[in-house]
Scaffold this motif. Sequence first.
Motif, mmCIF file in Angstrom:
data_model
loop_
_atom_site.group_PDB
_atom_site.id
_atom_site.type_symbol
_atom_site.label_atom_id
_atom_site.label_comp_id
_atom_site.label_asym_id
_atom_site.label_seq_id
_atom_site.Cartn_x
_atom_site.Cartn_y
_atom_site.Cartn_z
ATOM 1 N N GLN A 98 0.839 -1.193 0.000
ATOM 2 C CA GLN A 98 0.000 0.000 0.000
ATOM 3 C C GLN A 98 0.878 1.249 0.000
ATOM 4 O O GLN A 98 1.853 1.324 0.727
ATOM 5 C CB GLN A 98 -0.870 -0.012 1.257
ATOM 6 N N ASP A 203 -0.855 -8.295 -4.903
ATOM 7 C CA ASP A 203 -1.112 -7.326 -3.851
ATOM 8 C C ASP A 203 -0.778 -7.959 -2.498
ATOM 9 O O ASP A 203 -1.167 -9.098 -2.233
ATOM 10 C CB ASP A 203 -2.581 -6.913 -3.906
ATOM 11 N N ALA A 205 -2.075 -7.672 0.246
ATOM 12 C CA ALA A 205 -3.275 -8.102 0.977
ATOM 13 C C ALA A 205 -3.784 -9.448 0.491
ATOM 14 O O ALA A 205 -4.585 -10.089 1.158
ATOM 15 C CB ALA A 205 -4.373 -7.055 0.843
ATOM 16 N N ASP A 206 -3.327 -9.863 -0.677
ATOM 17 C CA ASP A 206 -3.832 -11.113 -1.250
ATOM 18 C C ASP A 206 -2.930 -12.308 -0.962
ATOM 19 O O ASP A 206 -3.244 -13.426 -1.366
ATOM 20 C CB ASP A 206 -3.990 -10.970 -2.770
ATOM 21 N N ASP A 209 -4.610 -15.213 0.795
ATOM 22 C CA ASP A 209 -5.828 -15.775 0.215
ATOM 23 C C ASP A 209 -5.579 -16.957 -0.700
ATOM 24 O O ASP A 209 -6.511 -17.653 -1.066
ATOM 25 C CB ASP A 209 -6.565 -14.690 -0.578
ATOM 26 N N ARG B 280 -11.195 -5.393 -4.371
ATOM 27 C CA ARG B 280 -11.316 -5.230 -5.824
ATOM 28 C C ARG B 280 -12.610 -5.912 -6.263
ATOM 29 O O ARG B 280 -12.953 -6.996 -5.784
ATOM 30 C CB ARG B 280 -10.116 -5.852 -6.534
ATOM 31 N N HIS B 283 -12.275 -9.395 -7.235
ATOM 32 C CA HIS B 283 -11.777 -10.328 -6.233
ATOM 33 C C HIS B 283 -12.755 -11.492 -6.100
ATOM 34 O O HIS B 283 -13.886 -11.426 -6.569
ATOM 35 C CB HIS B 283 -11.605 -9.601 -4.893
ATOM 36 N N GLU B 413 -7.262 1.838 -7.156
ATOM 37 C CA GLU B 413 -6.475 1.048 -8.099
ATOM 38 C C GLU B 413 -6.518 -0.438 -7.727
ATOM 39 O O GLU B 413 -6.628 -1.309 -8.572
ATOM 40 C CB GLU B 413 -5.038 1.555 -8.061
ATOM 41 N N SER B 414 -6.419 -0.711 -6.450
ATOM 42 C CA SER B 414 -6.533 -2.084 -5.968
ATOM 43 C C SER B 414 -7.715 -2.140 -4.997
ATOM 44 O O SER B 414 -8.794 -1.633 -5.306
ATOM 45 C CB SER B 414 -5.227 -2.531 -5.306
ATOM 46 N N HIS B 415 -7.528 -2.752 -3.824
ATOM 47 C CA HIS B 415 -8.610 -2.781 -2.853
ATOM 48 C C HIS B 415 -8.904 -1.365 -2.351
ATOM 49 O O HIS B 415 -8.019 -0.510 -2.317
ATOM 50 C CB HIS B 415 -8.221 -3.647 -1.655
ATOM 51 N N GLN B 417 -9.774 1.338 0.664
ATOM 52 C CA GLN B 417 -9.069 1.504 1.936
ATOM 53 C C GLN B 417 -9.784 0.744 3.053
ATOM 54 O O GLN B 417 -10.995 0.522 3.008
ATOM 55 C CB GLN B 417 -9.020 2.987 2.310
ATOM 56 N N ARG B 458 -12.347 -6.352 3.434
ATOM 57 C CA ARG B 458 -11.049 -6.119 4.056
ATOM 58 C C ARG B 458 -10.964 -6.579 5.514
ATOM 59 O O ARG B 458 -9.923 -6.432 6.141
ATOM 60 C CB ARG B 458 -10.660 -4.654 3.909
ATOM 61 N N HIS B 461 -8.509 -9.147 5.005
ATOM 62 C CA HIS B 461 -7.139 -8.674 4.784
ATOM 63 C C HIS B 461 -6.482 -8.234 6.099
ATOM 64 O O HIS B 461 -5.293 -8.460 6.315
ATOM 65 C CB HIS B 461 -7.142 -7.519 3.784
#
Lengths: 249, 636
Positions: A98, A203, A205-206, A209, B280, B283, B413-415, B417, B458, B461
């Motif tokens: 991030q 990413d 965060a992934d 997973d 995303r 996802h 752009e991605s996940h 916040q 999230r 995450h």
Amino acid sequence: MKNKIVLSLILTFLLLCTIASKGLAEESQCSGAVTVASYKIYQPRLDKTEILELYRNKNTVAHYYPKNQITELYELNKAGQVKLTKYFNDHKRGIEYQPNDKLNNIRNLDWAQKYKLMGKNFLDNASQQIKQTNDCGDVIAYSITQDHNTFVATIDTAKDILTAFEITDEKGNLLEKWELQSTELATDSSVFLSQLNTYQTTDYADIGDDHTDPFLTKMVNLGFIEKSSSGFYHMDDKQQLHAVGEHSH
Amino acid sequence: MKKLQLTLLATAIIGLSGCLDDGDDGAQGVRGQTGPQGESGLNSLIRQTQLAVGNANCPNGGVQIDSGLDTDGDGSLADSEVNETSYACQPGVTSVNSSELLTNLNNPWFVEAQQEIAEARTTWLQATSTSQTGNATTAQVTSYKTNSAAEKQALVDSLKGQAKNVILFVGDGMGVSTITSARILDGQMAGKDGEEHQLSFDKFPFAGLAKTYNVDAQTPDSAGTMTAMMSGLKTDVGVIGVDEDIVRGDCSTVTGNELATALELAELQGKSTGIISTARITHATPAATYAKSADRNWEDVSDMPTAAVDAGCKDIADQLVNFEAYLESRVADSDVDGIEVVFGGGRRHFLPRDAAFNSPDAVSSVEGDRTDNRDLTAEWMAQYPAGQYVYDQAGFDAINTETVERVFGLFNESHMQYEADRGNDIAGEPSIAEMTATAINILDNNEDGFFLMVESGRIDHAHHAGSAYGALTDTIALAEAVDVADKMTDDSDTLIIVTADHGHVFTIAGYPKRGNPILGKVVSVGSEEPATDADGMPYTTLGYTNGLGYRNLGDMVFDADASYAAAPDAGRKDLTDVNTESPGFHQESLVPLTSETHSGEDIGIFAKGPGAFLVTGTNEQNMVFHIMNFAGDLNK
């Protein structure tokens, strides 16, 4: 007469060319920041040596550690945030982190730290001594003493490049030394950065997973990150800050 | 006249007397001599004994009365002299004052529980009533008798389809321990002890459990679990919208194994449809509502092997933008109008790998990932000229929900916040509650109803990063979104289900006292100082079985993923001087892994509205689809 005129014109032309050539050469010498550099980093107490290759292109900087085949790519975006992608070159894979902001780790907020390898706080607070002056800029030694250790960084302002860095203790014993070895590497900066762009990224965060991806699974099982560049400085947090030139009061 | 009667009566008596006599009496004899004086008689005595409460003969207490003759003449009644016993018992208690029942009937827990039972009974009766929405009848039926299969089917049919609208909330990774600790944190932030607090969906009348395993995995992933919930059957880990006959990563196995989803069925019925995710939008969880993919990671064409692309498999982003055409191609003679609301992150998968296509708030030097040079946002706008594409808070706020035909919002752009970090987004992002409200306001313009899936992506995450703070604050944000949806809809025609896809190895441990800060160190009942372990060190209530472990990034650092910048640091740490309640604190873990993992435990399902009564007991997770399908009669 005609020949004299012609000869005179030729000489004038050659003179102008010489002057122009000299001017271009001088301009080339002052053309700005170097885009590639190689450093040898030595920690005598650990008897540990590491090579760091620096690749820069405007708002993109890569720190490549050949020993571990790991590259940390930093991008400065329009919002002033620093985005990190950690590449594992052997695997042609990367992990995207991030972008950093005011709530994030201060070390990653400092673009100077990534681009110049010396943090802004250090540069702003260190005493300066001009070591050398030339037509394009100065070579300046920045020094500061904290917690009984002295930090000295030498920067060539014309090339905007760190040329040396040392940490010594109060007795003058060397704790760490950075030496600029070369500003010409086999791979051009743009080529190196373009190559990174072709690697598959995930990413951060992934990561958790997907336990079927062999690369990510290996990361989970082996703690890949521990082998990264930052691991080199993990003697303790304080020293890590010092080693990358960050300094805070 | 009276004389005559007396005469007759006298005659009758005389006559009777004559009939009884045996003969005449003899003359009386001479009186005899007086006999000797007899001995004195015995005294009769009575003995009374007080009986305490609980006596077998007098439960409420009283007096035992023994009587008999004083045969030994000692003036007292010995047990051997008792020849009769009786009891004078106190009457039973027929009324009590409130103070005598303070520990029972008047106890607030007792009273509230009684009220809950009464309410639950009423709810159940209403939920299982044969009365149809809008009908005048209020008959309550708790059992049904049918005389034929046809009659039974007709009855079942009458109970189906009462939900015009269906909203499915999925907290990704929101296991039971996450809900419990988020509830406590939310309560404590409101000044309560916390444990007694209720999140919005805690108040839902129906709840059950779901078994989350995938066909080939004991501990599941989001792809397999969300496919189960959206399509009604379990499948393999890592695949989207396809059954277990798929070979993960093998494009050639997709054809023939595609599954219909609840969202697609709603589309085919003419309902409006919407998808929201804070992850995303390509996802795994949101993708399972609309895509068919042999690999969850095929989010855009650059993520796919060349062979898969060449074989004709489509990336997930492409399948979202061209959802309408793909669905119509799979269902003969169908004519759908496409998804009306899409809110989430993941712009990178819709844009070419070319800086010229960067959004104004791009965080990377090149935002897009697509290597086929397609700009799917432009394709979407060309396909739906009356639609609105938005990418930031300002654009979101400008949406006119009553006039817009459809919206496509990609806010990152991605996940997107984390909720706790949302304020740091460059161009601003709407909250999950704001997105839910806007979506409902758009979708409810369709009189035929709508289907909406909302994912809080999230939570998962933050857990992976080992940040309880992040996971709990995102869970609270989801609860707020549920509350918004509940208030904006009618229980009589809207089924709301709140559930998770899987849990995490996240624990609430130790014996902290009531009201102890849920993010804090364990302080035992009756103590003011943190409890210590065998090594004399304090420990936190919350923790992880595996993962990155301890991080102390301080008060001003939230981004849970900052923890990935360093190697795992598992095991016990001395937390004596550490503020474990700060956003930057990451809980300790036992097993060092660079990412905390999912868990295989059951997850909760909470429901209200038509069909919600079907949520009960322990179910296979694919049951969620069938409840939605039944309530909405989606496949009629």
